[in-house]
Structure formats: C-alpha cells, structure tokens
Scaffold this motif. Structure first.
Motif, PDB file in Angstrom:
ATOM      1  N   VAL A 248       0.883  -1.355   0.020  1.00 22.33           N
ATOM      2  CA  VAL A 248       0.090   0.006  -0.017  1.00 22.33           C
ATOM      3  C   VAL A 248       0.913   1.192  -0.080  1.00 22.33           C
ATOM      4  N   MET A 249       0.608   2.333  -1.039  1.00 23.64           N
ATOM      5  CA  MET A 249       1.315   3.528  -0.949  1.00 23.64           C
ATOM      6  C   MET A 249       0.457   4.490  -0.782  1.00 23.64           C
ATOM      7  N   ARG A 250       0.571   5.346   0.372  1.00 21.81           N
ATOM      8  CA  ARG A 250      -0.205   6.483   0.701  1.00 21.81           C
ATOM      9  C   ARG A 250       0.364   7.705   0.103  1.00 21.81           C
ATOM     10  N   TYR A 251      -0.041   8.152  -1.025  1.00 24.61           N
ATOM     11  CA  TYR A 251       0.485   9.392  -1.792  1.00 24.61           C
ATOM     12  C   TYR A 251       0.017  10.598  -1.123  1.00 24.61           C
ATOM     13  N   SER A 252       0.706  11.432  -0.905  1.00 26.55           N
ATOM     14  CA  SER A 252       0.405  13.107  -0.695  1.00 26.55           C
ATOM     15  C   SER A 252      -0.288  13.340  -1.870  1.00 26.55           C
ATOM     16  N   ASN A 253      -0.073  14.710  -2.328  1.00 25.29           N
ATOM     17  CA  ASN A 253      -0.794  15.243  -3.444  1.00 25.29           C
ATOM     18  C   ASN A 253       0.296  14.993  -4.542  1.00 25.29           C
ATOM     19  N   VAL A 254      -0.175  14.053  -5.305  1.00 31.79           N
ATOM     20  CA  VAL A 254       0.491  13.840  -6.732  1.00 31.79           C
ATOM     21  C   VAL A 254       0.252  14.930  -7.736  1.00 31.79           C
ATOM     22  N   TYR A 255       1.167  15.494  -8.427  1.00 36.70           N
ATOM     23  CA  TYR A 255       1.039  16.364  -9.368  1.00 36.70           C
ATOM     24  C   TYR A 255       1.905  15.990 -10.593  1.00 36.70           C
ATOM     25  N   GLY A 256       1.672  16.732 -11.933  1.00 36.74           N
ATOM     26  CA  GLY A 256       2.483  16.167 -13.033  1.00 36.74           C
ATOM     27  C   GLY A 256       1.924  16.226 -14.320  1.00 36.74           C
ATOM     28  N   PRO A 257       2.657  15.747 -15.295  1.00 33.00           N
ATOM     29  CA  PRO A 257       1.855  15.594 -16.772  1.00 33.00           C
ATOM     30  C   PRO A 257       0.693  14.781 -16.709  1.00 33.00           C
ATOM     31  N   ARG A 258      -0.504  15.265 -17.367  1.00 35.54           N
ATOM     32  CA  ARG A 258      -1.517  14.399 -17.701  1.00 35.54           C
ATOM     33  C   ARG A 258      -2.527  14.675 -16.430  1.00 35.54           C
ATOM     34  N   GLN A 259      -2.146  15.204 -15.591  1.00 30.72           N
ATOM     35  CA  GLN A 259      -3.354  15.469 -14.359  1.00 30.72           C
ATOM     36  C   GLN A 259      -4.273  16.364 -14.966  1.00 30.72           C
ATOM     37  N   ASP A 260      -5.542  16.009 -14.945  1.00 30.38           N
ATOM     38  CA  ASP A 260      -6.540  17.432 -15.050  1.00 30.38           C
ATOM     39  C   ASP A 260      -7.102  17.999 -13.941  1.00 30.38           C
ATOM     40  N   SER A 261      -7.673  19.172 -14.338  1.00 26.26           N
ATOM     41  CA  SER A 261      -7.791  19.799 -13.343  1.00 26.26           C
ATOM     42  C   SER A 261      -9.006  19.928 -12.196  1.00 26.26           C
ATOM     43  N   THR A 262      -9.684  18.419 -12.674  1.00 28.75           N
ATOM     44  CA  THR A 262     -10.775  18.105 -11.745  1.00 28.75           C
ATOM     45  C   THR A 262     -10.179  16.920 -10.734  1.00 28.75           C
ATOM     46  N   GLY A 263      -8.973  16.576 -10.829  1.00 27.78           N
ATOM     47  CA  GLY A 263      -8.504  15.414  -9.896  1.00 27.78           C
ATOM     48  C   GLY A 263      -8.275  15.812  -8.587  1.00 27.78           C
ATOM     49  N   GLU A 264      -8.233  14.790  -7.692  1.00 26.37           N
ATOM     50  CA  GLU A 264      -7.764  15.008  -6.364  1.00 26.37           C
ATOM     51  C   GLU A 264      -6.501  15.736  -6.127  1.00 26.37           C
ATOM     52  N   GLY A 265      -6.544  16.666  -5.430  1.00 21.34           N
ATOM     53  CA  GLY A 265      -5.137  17.466  -5.383  1.00 21.34           C
ATOM     54  C   GLY A 265      -4.905  18.113  -6.708  1.00 21.34           C
ATOM     55  N   GLY A 266      -5.912  18.590  -7.403  1.00 15.59           N
ATOM     56  CA  GLY A 266      -5.445  19.227  -8.650  1.00 15.59           C
ATOM     57  C   GLY A 266      -5.157  20.658  -8.866  1.00 15.59           C
ATOM     58  N   VAL A 267      -4.716  21.059  -7.610  1.00 17.77           N
ATOM     59  CA  VAL A 267      -4.222  22.560  -7.519  1.00 17.77           C
ATOM     60  C   VAL A 267      -3.313  23.013  -8.237  1.00 17.77           C
ATOM     61  N   VAL A 268      -2.353  21.881  -8.678  1.00 17.97           N
ATOM     62  CA  VAL A 268      -1.195  22.501  -9.607  1.00 17.97           C
ATOM     63  C   VAL A 268      -1.558  22.614 -10.960  1.00 17.97           C
ATOM     64  N   ALA A 269      -2.649  21.491 -11.367  1.00 18.10           N
ATOM     65  CA  ALA A 269      -3.216  21.570 -12.618  1.00 18.10           C
ATOM     66  C   ALA A 269      -3.973  22.504 -12.799  1.00 18.10           C
ATOM     67  N   ILE A 270      -4.961  23.043 -12.162  1.00 27.69           N
ATOM     68  CA  ILE A 270      -5.683  24.188 -12.214  1.00 27.69           C
ATOM     69  C   ILE A 270      -4.952  25.381 -12.200  1.00 27.69           C
ATOM     70  N   PHE A 271      -3.950  25.860 -11.458  1.00 24.78           N
ATOM     71  CA  PHE A 271      -3.120  26.879 -11.500  1.00 24.78           C
ATOM     72  C   PHE A 271      -2.184  27.052 -12.901  1.00 24.78           C
ATOM     73  N   CYS A 272      -1.812  25.823 -13.225  1.00 26.59           N
ATOM     74  CA  CYS A 272      -0.938  25.878 -14.535  1.00 26.59           C
ATOM     75  C   CYS A 272      -2.096  26.014 -15.692  1.00 26.59           C
ATOM     76  N   GLU A 273      -3.043  25.350 -15.687  1.00 30.89           N
ATOM     77  CA  GLU A 273      -3.973  25.642 -16.898  1.00 30.89           C
ATOM     78  C   GLU A 273      -4.671  26.903 -16.965  1.00 30.89           C
ATOM     79  N   ASN A 274      -5.272  27.514 -15.749  1.00 36.12           N
ATOM     80  CA  ASN A 274      -5.700  28.569 -15.798  1.00 36.12           C
ATOM     81  C   ASN A 274      -4.729  29.863 -16.307  1.00 36.12           C
TER      82      ASN A 274
END
Ligand code: NAD
Length: 307
Positions: free
Chosen positions: A164-190
């Motif tokens: 079991v891997m308990r991830y913190s907030n994952v971010y990176g290529p292919r994340q869309d702005s609706t995902g869990e912890g998607g704040v990076v995607a939201i900031f970048c896309e906006n």
C-alpha cells in the motif's frame, strides 16, 4: 514481468504504465475511460475497456494471467463521494473486491495499491507518519482505507503479497484540473490561458506535493520489494498554496495576483507526510524538486495547448 494496471488511462496510472514499459515489463491496461484518456496510454500496452466491477474482468485475467496487479482505477473525487457515497463505495470497494477475487482465482502474486492522505483528516501531528490515527471525513477516505484491510486479509488467507502506498498530493503531466489535489493543474491551466486562479482561504494552508515521476519510481520498486506493508510516498515538505501560486507565476513569467475566496468548509489547514519508512526499507526518496516537477508539468500543458 506481466503486470495489469487498472486505471492505466488516468493521470498516475498512465505514467506508471510508461515507467513499467521503459523497464521492459509487459503491461495490460484495464480502464473504463470514465475519467482517463485513450491518448495517455502507451502504444505498447494491451488495453481492455472494461469496468473493474464487471464480471468480464475474469475473462481478462483468464486470458492474460498477470503476475502483478497495480490497482489505480478509482472514483477519486472527494465531493462526489459525499454526494453519492453508494456509487463511490460501489467502484472503490465492490470494484476492488471484484479485482481481488480475480487475483485470487488466477494466481496473481502481488497487488500494489495507492491509498490517500484523505484518511488522516486534520493531522494531530506533523509530519504525518504511517501510524498516525485515522480520521476519515468523507466516503472517499473510507473506501480507500477499506481496501488496505482487504489486502492484508487476502495476504493472510491466500498468500497474495501487497504494497500500500499512501500518496500525498501527486502532480505532473496528464493531471486534469478536476482530480484529487488538482491545484497544480488548475493553476497551470488557468494561468496559461491568462485566467487568474482562485485561492480558497488566505493561501497559507500547506500541502505536500509529490511529482508523479517519483510516484512511478515507488511503484517500480513495489513490484518486487516493500512486501506486505503500508508506506507513505511523499516529500516531507510543506508548500503553501501562496508559494505554489508564486512559483507557477514566476515559471510562466506572468504577473498575476491571486483572487482570494472564502475558505471551503472541511478543507484541511496543514498536511505533509514523512517518507522515512519507505526510505529506510528501499532507499526511495523524492528526486524532483517542486521547481523541476513544475517545469515538466508546465511543458506538458504548453504542448497540450498546441495540439
Ligand atoms: N492524484 C492524487 O493526488 C492521488 C493521491 C492519493 C491517491 N490517489 C489514487 O491514485 C489513483 C489514480 O488517481 P489519479 O489521480 O490518476 O486519477 P484518474 O481519475 O486520473 O485515474 C483513475 C482512472 O481510473 C479509471 N476508472 C475509474 N473508475 C473505474 C472503473 N469503475 N473501472 C475501470 N476504470 C475506472 C478512470 O477512467 C481513470 O482513468 C486512484 O486510486 C486515487 O485514489 C491519487
């Protein structure tokens, strides 16, 4: 090694599929494309468009006989798990059980599984370690944690290994702005579209942002190591939402000022996690700084915009 990746069309799953294929593994993807994208999937993977709750999943296992299952398919939205807890449990618990039954019947040797920081609620101490008390504040936290128990039980009953891997907030290529912890995607896309992103609260809330390629590395290690345990996969670093905003602002050469909105009810104030346990056992540590990870993420959104 023959590996079946559920959710392999999604943000994290598709990056893991790439990592496995680069390491010479034979990869099968199971995804119902409710959130994932066909374009994310590595051409060398065999793809089954199927729901993890479907009985036809057994046919996939019968045909492919995977040695390892990397289970990333899930309903990932916290608000959806509150609005529709039955659907959330159906996908994340019943779907996962359907998958585990396939693993049992077709002799899978190991299952790797991502849990979430959502199981801790407002932390009682920081950084959060694997023994931190649990305090689930939404269906999503409950359903993700429930499978940790099933994995332990399937290991005791049938000898199927698990990580079991308990991830913190994952971010990176292919994340869309609706995902869990998607704040990076939201900031970048906006910001790329010259829209000023909203910040809920005063922006001093902190999170632990782990780059997806570091998560991929942990998943590669978990194919053979880290047997029958629970491990945080995180950076042990707290980044405030204001800091994140400023870093993206600078990297994109914008001069934006955030728009602050009222704090959202139930939002956790501070959360970051230690990765001591996984580091001691196999040497895993995050290799990408926030700046390096953000540069790669921004490049992805820029190239997507020009597609
Ligand atoms: N993103 C994060 O920060 C984070 C943090 C902790 C844990 N996780 C976990 O990591 C996993 C992947 O998350 P993600 O952010 O890549 O999400 P994602 O939505 O991009 O990927 C999930 C994939 O699962 C597929 N899927 C959903 N329901 C399905 C079903 N019933 N049958 C088959 N496929 C189905 C979706 O189509 C999608 O491709 C999830 O299990 C999530 O709980 C994510």
């Amino acid at each position: 090694m023959k590996i079946l990746v559920t959710g392999g069309a999604g943000f994290i799953g598709s990056n893991i599929v790439d990592g496995f294929i680069e390491n010479g593994h034979d990869v099968i993807v199971v995804d119902n494309f409710s959130h994932g994208n066909k374009n994310n999937i590595n051409k060398k993977a065999r793809v089954y468009n199927i729901d993890i709750r479907d009985k036809d999943l057994y046919k996939v296992f019968e045909k492919e006989k995977p040695e390892v299952v990397c289970h990333h398919a899930a309903q990932i939205s916290v608000p959806k798990s509150i609005d529709n807890p039955i659907e959330d449990a159906d996908i994340n618990i019943i779907g996962s059980l359907n998958l585990l039954e396939c693993c049992r019947i077709y002799g899978v040797k190991k299952v790797t599984y991502p849990a979430s920081a959502a199981i801790f609620g407002e932390p009682q101490y920081l950084p959060v370690d694997e023994s931190h008390p649990l305090d689930m504040m939404c269906g999503y936290g409950i359903t993700k944690h429930t499978i940790e128990h099933y994995l332990e039980t399937y290991s005791k009953l049938y000898g199927i290994k698990y990580t079991v891997m308990r991830y913190s907030n994952v971010y990176g290529p292919r994340q869309d702005s609706t995902g869990e912890g998607g704040v990076v995607a939201i900031f970048c896309e906006n910001m790329l579209e010259n829209k000023v992103p909203l910040i809920f609260g005063d922006g001093t809330q902190t999170r632990d942002f782990v780059f997806v390629k570091d998560v991929v590395n942990a998943n590669i290690i978990a194919l053979t190591d880290l047997n029958n345990g629970i491990y945080n996969v995180a950076t042990d670093t707290k980044i405030s939402v204001n800091e994140l905003f400023n870093t993206v602002n600078i990297l994109l050469d914008k001069n934006m000022r955030p728009i602050y909105k009222e704090e959202r009810k139930g939002d956790i104030k501070h959360s970051y996690m230690t990765y001591n346990k996984i580091n001691k056992e196999c040497g895993w540590e995050p290799k990408y700084s926030l700046e390096e990870g953000l540069k790669q993420t921004i490049n992805y959104y820029v190239s997507k915009k020009h597609e």
